[in-house]
Write a protein that holds these residues in place. Structure first.
Motif, PDB file in Angstrom:
ATOM      1  N   ASP A 157       7.814 -14.764 -10.299  1.00 53.70           N
ATOM      2  CA  ASP A 157       8.602 -13.737 -10.994  1.00 53.70           C
ATOM      3  C   ASP A 157       9.498 -14.364 -12.051  1.00 53.70           C
ATOM      4  N   LEU A 158      10.108 -15.475 -11.712  1.00 48.35           N
ATOM      5  CA  LEU A 158      11.014 -16.168 -12.626  1.00 48.35           C
ATOM      6  C   LEU A 158      10.255 -16.731 -13.831  1.00 48.35           C
ATOM      7  N   ALA A 159       9.125 -17.384 -13.583  1.00 47.13           N
ATOM      8  CA  ALA A 159       8.328 -17.979 -14.660  1.00 47.13           C
ATOM      9  C   ALA A 159       7.793 -16.915 -15.604  1.00 47.13           C
ATOM     10  N   THR A 160       7.337 -15.806 -15.053  1.00 50.78           N
ATOM     11  CA  THR A 160       6.790 -14.726 -15.875  1.00 50.78           C
ATOM     12  C   THR A 160       7.865 -14.124 -16.772  1.00 50.78           C
ATOM     13  N   ASP A 161       9.041 -13.883 -16.217  1.00 57.20           N
ATOM     14  CA  ASP A 161      10.128 -13.309 -17.005  1.00 57.20           C
ATOM     15  C   ASP A 161      10.612 -14.302 -18.060  1.00 57.20           C
ATOM     16  N   TYR A 162      10.611 -15.578 -17.713  1.00 57.67           N
ATOM     17  CA  TYR A 162      11.035 -16.636 -18.636  1.00 57.67           C
ATOM     18  C   TYR A 162      10.197 -16.608 -19.904  1.00 57.67           C
ATOM     19  N   LEU A 163       8.882 -16.518 -19.757  1.00 56.60           N
ATOM     20  CA  LEU A 163       8.018 -16.517 -20.939  1.00 56.60           C
ATOM     21  C   LEU A 163       8.070 -15.183 -21.670  1.00 56.60           C
ATOM     22  N   ASN A 164       8.147 -14.080 -20.945  1.00 55.61           N
ATOM     23  CA  ASN A 164       8.274 -12.785 -21.616  1.00 55.61           C
ATOM     24  C   ASN A 164       9.550 -12.704 -22.439  1.00 55.61           C
ATOM     25  N   ILE A 173      20.100 -19.923 -11.408  1.00 57.37           N
ATOM     26  CA  ILE A 173      18.894 -20.735 -11.471  1.00 57.37           C
ATOM     27  C   ILE A 173      19.153 -21.992 -12.291  1.00 57.37           C
ATOM     28  N   GLU A 174      18.265 -22.958 -12.133  1.00 57.71           N
ATOM     29  CA  GLU A 174      18.285 -24.164 -12.952  1.00 57.71           C
ATOM     30  C   GLU A 174      16.944 -24.270 -13.671  1.00 57.71           C
ATOM     31  N   ILE A 175      16.984 -24.682 -14.930  1.00 56.91           N
ATOM     32  CA  ILE A 175      15.751 -24.902 -15.688  1.00 56.91           C
ATOM     33  C   ILE A 175      15.701 -26.359 -16.110  1.00 56.91           C
ATOM     34  N   GLN A 176      14.630 -27.032 -15.746  1.00 57.55           N
ATOM     35  CA  GLN A 176      14.422 -28.416 -16.140  1.00 57.55           C
ATOM     36  C   GLN A 176      13.387 -28.480 -17.252  1.00 57.55           C
ATOM     37  N   GLN A 177      13.550 -29.436 -18.149  1.00 57.22           N
ATOM     38  CA  GLN A 177      12.649 -29.612 -19.285  1.00 57.22           C
ATOM     39  C   GLN A 177      11.957 -30.969 -19.195  1.00 57.22           C
ATOM     40  N   SER A 178      10.678 -30.987 -19.578  1.00 57.15           N
ATOM     41  CA  SER A 178       9.931 -32.236 -19.692  1.00 57.15           C
ATOM     42  C   SER A 178       9.246 -32.238 -21.050  1.00 57.15           C
ATOM     43  N   HIS A 179       9.404 -33.331 -21.805  1.00 58.84           N
ATOM     44  CA  HIS A 179       8.863 -33.389 -23.160  1.00 58.84           C
ATOM     45  C   HIS A 179       8.120 -34.698 -23.399  1.00 58.84           C
ATOM     46  N   GLY A 180       7.129 -34.638 -24.277  1.00 59.86           N
ATOM     47  CA  GLY A 180       6.352 -35.811 -24.659  1.00 59.86           C
ATOM     48  C   GLY A 180       5.227 -35.367 -25.568  1.00 59.86           C
ATOM     49  N   ILE A 184      19.157 -18.173 -18.664  1.00 60.68           N
ATOM     50  CA  ILE A 184      19.907 -18.292 -17.411  1.00 60.68           C
ATOM     51  C   ILE A 184      20.923 -17.158 -17.284  1.00 60.68           C
ATOM     52  N   LYS A 185      21.610 -16.860 -18.372  1.00 58.85           N
ATOM     53  CA  LYS A 185      22.564 -15.744 -18.360  1.00 58.85           C
ATOM     54  C   LYS A 185      21.847 -14.412 -18.162  1.00 58.85           C
ATOM     55  N   HIS A 186      20.737 -14.223 -18.881  1.00 57.62           N
ATOM     56  CA  HIS A 186      19.945 -13.003 -18.728  1.00 57.62           C
ATOM     57  C   HIS A 186      19.507 -12.809 -17.275  1.00 57.62           C
ATOM     58  N   GLU A 228      18.660 -24.559 -25.982  1.00 59.86           N
ATOM     59  CA  GLU A 228      19.416 -23.369 -26.385  1.00 59.86           C
ATOM     60  C   GLU A 228      18.863 -22.106 -25.726  1.00 59.86           C
ATOM     61  N   PHE A 229      17.535 -21.982 -25.720  1.00 63.89           N
ATOM     62  CA  PHE A 229      16.919 -20.801 -25.110  1.00 63.89           C
ATOM     63  C   PHE A 229      17.221 -20.727 -23.610  1.00 63.89           C
TER      64      PHE A 229
END
Length: 332
Positions: free
Chosen positions: A258-265, A57-64, A46-48, A40-41
């Motif tokens: 830049d993308l990773a930093t903004d993503y977490l902020n 951009i594309e965001i991939q998720q990895s979980h475990g 992505i819109k922001h 959801e986030f």
């Protein structure tokens, strides 16, 4: 794009615009039960980012299990960001792989912890075994589902909440060891992560009680029905601090700093904090927390700092031949 490449892509059904081929991808390596939150986030972010920069951009998720995810990053999984179960995991990425700085917690507000959680019990409808508190879990005939603390960050929180409860009740470490020995004697299977334990409890219908993250318990109610399960919040539990960090060396190599930093902020914005609360994680934003206060019961919480900090706790309890290994050996 030349005609040969265009025809090849068309034959595979993979024709993309030249702009799309230039888009960047961000990999978020996370712990087990955050799939729904970040799904959801990510759409919000992505819109922001598109509105802010014009870039798709594309965001991939990895979980475990958190421990397994941490080892994967250390061993080469190319995470641009990590959103893990406990600060010790990110410290390990620094210490063993040098992929981010020692002071990573200073990079974002609230020690790089945008939300927290706690540990609760999920029981079957009607709570047939009358489970209300930790001491109910060591009674004969109770079957408990919890993940393995060796591979799951959530499981370490489960264990430490029970440990501190027992220490307070018995007044001694020996009493806590005895309590945890009895508790794990009631555990028929140790899955590698929290979501695996949820599957064991819900789909395989094993166990009387699932010890799990608060958000995971409420997700079960949402997906499988409040007419089948109940959440029991014990009066005492643990503050689960779930940190995030840019994996700086990987992000630099990938050209995504830049993308990773903004993503977490962006996790700290009101919009994101609202999504966090809707997914039953406890937001750090005070106004959002007040808005959702009714869904988060007040309870007494021990912190890992109270127990000596993660380095001390990890060595004492979860290292090879630590107390957890001793408990399991005693139950064989």
């Amino acid at each position: 794009m030349n005609k040969v490449v265009t025809l090849a892509l068309l034959s595979l059904g993979l024709l993309l615009s030249a702009e799309a081929l230039a888009d960047r991808t961000l990999l978020n390596v996370s712990y087990d039960p955050t799939r729904e939150l970040y799904k959801e986030f990510n759409q919000l972010f992505i819109k922001h980012w598109k509105d802010k920069t014009g870039e798709d951009i594309e965001i991939q998720q990895s979980h475990g299990g958190g421990g397994k995810q941490t080892r994967a990053v250390i061993e080469g999984l190319q995470a641009d960001v990590v959103t893990l179960a406990l600060p010790y995991d990110i410290d390990q990425i620094h210490e063993k792989a040098g992929l981010l700085p020692k002071d990573w917690q200073t990079k974002l507000p609230h020690d790089s912890i945008p939300y927290t959680s706690t540990i609760v019990f999920l029981v079957r409808k009607g709570n047939p075994k009358a489970i209300k508190n930790w001491d109910d879990l060591v009674k004969e005939g109770i079957s408990i589902v919890t993940p393995n603390p060796k591979t799951s960050g959530g499981a370490r929180y489960n264990y430490l909440a029970a440990w501190r409860f027992a220490e307070k009740k018995t007044g001694s470490e020996a009493g806590a060891k005895d309590f945890l020995t009895k508790l794990f004697k009631n555990v028929p299977v140790l899955d590698s992560g929290a979501r695996g334990s949820t599957t064991t409890f819900v789909e395989r219908e094993i166990g009387d009680v699932l010890i799990t993250w608060e958000n995971e318990a409420h997700l079960v109610l949402k997906e499988f029905g409040a007419d089948n399960y109940e959440v029991v919040t014990p009066p005492f539990s643990i503050l689960a601090e779930t940190p995030v960090a840019v994996v700086e060396k990987v992000a630099k190599k990938n050209g995504t700093t830049d993308l990773a930093t903004d993503y977490l902020n962006y996790l700290y914005t009101t919009e994101a904090q609202d999504i966090i609360a809707k997914n039953y994680y406890r937001p750090t934003d005070k106004e959002v927390a007040a808005k959702y206060a009714k869904q988060f019961p007040t309870l007494e919480l021990v912190t890992v700092k109270d127990l000596g900090g993660w380095a001390t706790v990890q060595k004492k309890h979860f290292s090879d031949d630590g107390i957890f290994d001793q408990l399991l050996a005693g139950n064989k």
